[in-house]
Structure formats: structure tokens, C-alpha cells
Design a protein around this motif. Sequence first.
Motif, short mmCIF file in Angstrom:
data_model
loop_
_atom_site.label_atom_id
_atom_site.label_comp_id
_atom_site.label_asym_id
_atom_site.label_seq_id
_atom_site.Cartn_x
_atom_site.Cartn_y
_atom_site.Cartn_z
N LEU A 120 0.81 -1.22 0.00
CA LEU A 120 0.00 0.00 0.00
C LEU A 120 0.84 1.28 0.00
O LEU A 120 0.29 2.37 0.04
N LYS A 121 2.16 1.14 -0.06
CA LYS A 121 3.06 2.27 0.16
C LYS A 121 2.75 3.47 -0.73
O LYS A 121 2.63 4.60 -0.26
N SER A 122 2.60 3.25 -2.03
CA SER A 122 2.35 4.38 -2.94
C SER A 122 1.01 5.03 -2.67
O SER A 122 0.88 6.27 -2.70
N GLY A 123 -0.01 4.23 -2.37
CA GLY A 123 -1.33 4.76 -2.06
C GLY A 123 -1.32 5.56 -0.76
O GLY A 123 -1.97 6.61 -0.67
N LYS A 127 1.20 7.16 0.47
CA LYS A 127 1.92 8.41 0.23
C LYS A 127 0.99 9.44 -0.40
O LYS A 127 1.01 10.61 -0.04
N ARG A 128 0.17 8.99 -1.35
CA ARG A 128 -0.78 9.91 -1.99
C ARG A 128 -1.81 10.40 -0.99
O ARG A 128 -2.20 11.57 -0.99
N MET A 142 -3.84 14.98 2.53
CA MET A 142 -4.27 15.48 3.84
C MET A 142 -3.26 16.41 4.51
O MET A 142 -3.54 16.98 5.56
N ASP A 143 -2.09 16.59 3.90
CA ASP A 143 -1.01 17.37 4.51
C ASP A 143 -1.24 18.87 4.30
O ASP A 143 -1.20 19.36 3.16
N TYR A 144 -1.46 19.61 5.39
CA TYR A 144 -1.71 21.04 5.29
C TYR A 144 -0.55 21.78 4.63
O TYR A 144 -0.75 22.82 3.97
N SER A 145 0.67 21.27 4.80
CA SER A 145 1.84 21.97 4.26
C SER A 145 1.84 22.02 2.74
O SER A 145 2.48 22.88 2.12
N GLU A 146 1.10 21.11 2.11
CA GLU A 146 1.01 21.10 0.64
C GLU A 146 0.25 22.32 0.13
O GLU A 146 0.46 22.77 -1.00
N TYR A 147 -0.65 22.88 0.96
CA TYR A 147 -1.49 23.99 0.53
C TYR A 147 -0.90 25.35 0.89
O TYR A 147 -1.45 26.38 0.51
#
Length: 334
Positions: free
Chosen positions: A263-266, A268-269, A274-279
Motif C-alpha cells: 500500500l506504500k504508494s497509495g 503516500k498519496r 491530507m497534509d496542510y503543508s502542501e497547501y
Amino acid sequence: MKIVIDAMGGDYGPSVVIEGAVQAAKEYGVGIVLIGDAEKIKREISKHKVRGLDIEVEHAEEAIEMHEPAAASVRKKRDSSIVKGINLLKEGKADAFISAGNTGAVVCAATLSLRMLSGIERPGISIIVPTLKGVSLLIDVGANIDPKPLHLLHYGVMSDAYARYILNKENPSVGLLNVGEEEGKGTDFIKETFALLEKSGLNFIGNVEGRDIFSGTCDIILCDGFVGNAILKVSEGLAETISVFLYRELMRNLATKLGVLLLKSGLKRFKKTMDYSEYGGAPLLGVDGVVIISHGRSNAKAIKNAVRVAKEEVERKVNEKIMESIQRNLPAAP
């Protein structure tokens, strides 16, 4: 383009702010002005390779701490990194301002110094939330905890422009957060707001409920700052709790640990979504200038992405688009 960053803001101090600023200068090719304690800033900058990068240091004698009252601190600490940074924007020496510091102080300083856009009475903090259909905007999440119905109408007008020109949504739909979908539900405040939104030129779809926020039912969700901030904090806590629960279950035994590899790639996505830092950060809409409020716990990636958000707002002239949206969507005065 020059972007001022409050180097003293955030829970982790100058180190992560400066790391993120350096990354942004490299990746986005913008000029960065780091404002705060010059000695501390220069000490942190020396840890990075900055040759050829457009990075300046502006000294500010004071810093407004997270626990300090916003209005009083802005009045008393004129030489703070927040007040001086906002003033650089006001004086035309910078194109945008970013801070992960005291949110109330940033809102107060921006409102007093930059003033409001013509036709807008109160600023609103808008955040991007991940949904099943992409992303939506939630406004307000803390700038104005006791608004008038007219203020929520203004939030809708401003968010309409932001969704069109930053999120590339052709005809963004607007929903009013309520305890039920029916028109007659809610307080007098909500009912009056509903009536104003119906008369506007916005693509208003009516009331939406809390469960609709992350489903993608609409592109823009309107609420007062008290409710919006509660939603933000609950959502953050829930996301962190789910992550811990998930980790515990996946690490329970050898079979589940092997499953993690599959499930590693899934995963990570999922984490990236859900990572606030991405926004990056949340735009403070309504003030006459580009101001981005970052999370107090921002890491270097969040600061770097806040610079990206600020750069996009400046390049796409969001405030000009908001003024056009006011003309297009607000009902004409009788």
C-alpha cells in the motif's frame, strides 16, 4: 517580485521559516525579504547555500508572540516583524507578506495599515480543504467571529474571484453552512444571509451541512469565523488521530506490516492529500494587498508553498479580480 516573510513567526522560530524561504527563492525565482531579528536571521541563513539568490534581511527590534493580544500588541509594538512587514507592503516595497505568527495580529495590522478593498467591510481567512471532488474553499476560519450577514455575502464574492483565478473553477458554486439544507433552517443571522446570497449574482446553491464540507458538494462554503475556526481545529485533530489509529493498525503484526509495502504508494498519496503543508497558507481576503497566513506549526515545506500561493495571487491580480467580482455579483443599490 518581492515577498516579505515574518522570520520570527511560527512555533519553530526562524530556522524552518528561513529554510522554507531559501527553498522558495531557489524554486520560484522570487525576491525574499526576511524580517525580524537580523542577527538571528543571518545566523540561520549562513547554514544554507544562498549565493545568487535574491534574499534580503530587514531588522525588526520586536516580535509579537502567539499569546499576546492582537490589537494591543499591534499598537504597542510598532517595530515588530508583523507591523513592519505589513508596512513594507503598504509602502510598495514588497508585493506580498507572509506570516506563521500571531494570526490576530496579522489580521489587525493588515486591516489598519492596508485598509479594505472598496466595497468590502471585513476581511476573511479562506482555507483550501481537500474533498472527494478535488478542493473547496472554506471562509471565514477566524478573522471575524461576529460578522454581519453582509460580511458573509462579501466572503462569497471574494471567494468567487479566488476560486476562478487561483483554483481555475469556471463557475464556482457557493453554499451557506447551516444545521440543515432547508431554507427555513437556522438562526435569524443565517436566514438573512441566505436572502442576501439569493439576490446576488453568485452561483448560490443554498444551505449545506457539516458533512458536505469534505464531500465536494460545493466549491465555496461560507460561515462565520467562530464556526470556521472550530471546523479547522476539529479537522486537524481528526486527521492526526486517524493517522495514529492507522499507523497502530498497520504496525500491529507481521502480516499488516507486509501489507504496508503493498500500500506504500497509495498511503503516500493519501498523506499528501491530507497534509496542510502542501497547501501553503491561507489568503486573508479583503485587505488591499496580498497577505498569506500560514499555520503556526508550519514546516519548511509549508513556508515554501506559502510563497507559491502569494506569487500566484500577485501574478493573477486576485484583488483586481475581486473588485470585478464585486461589480458583477453584488446587487445594485436601490
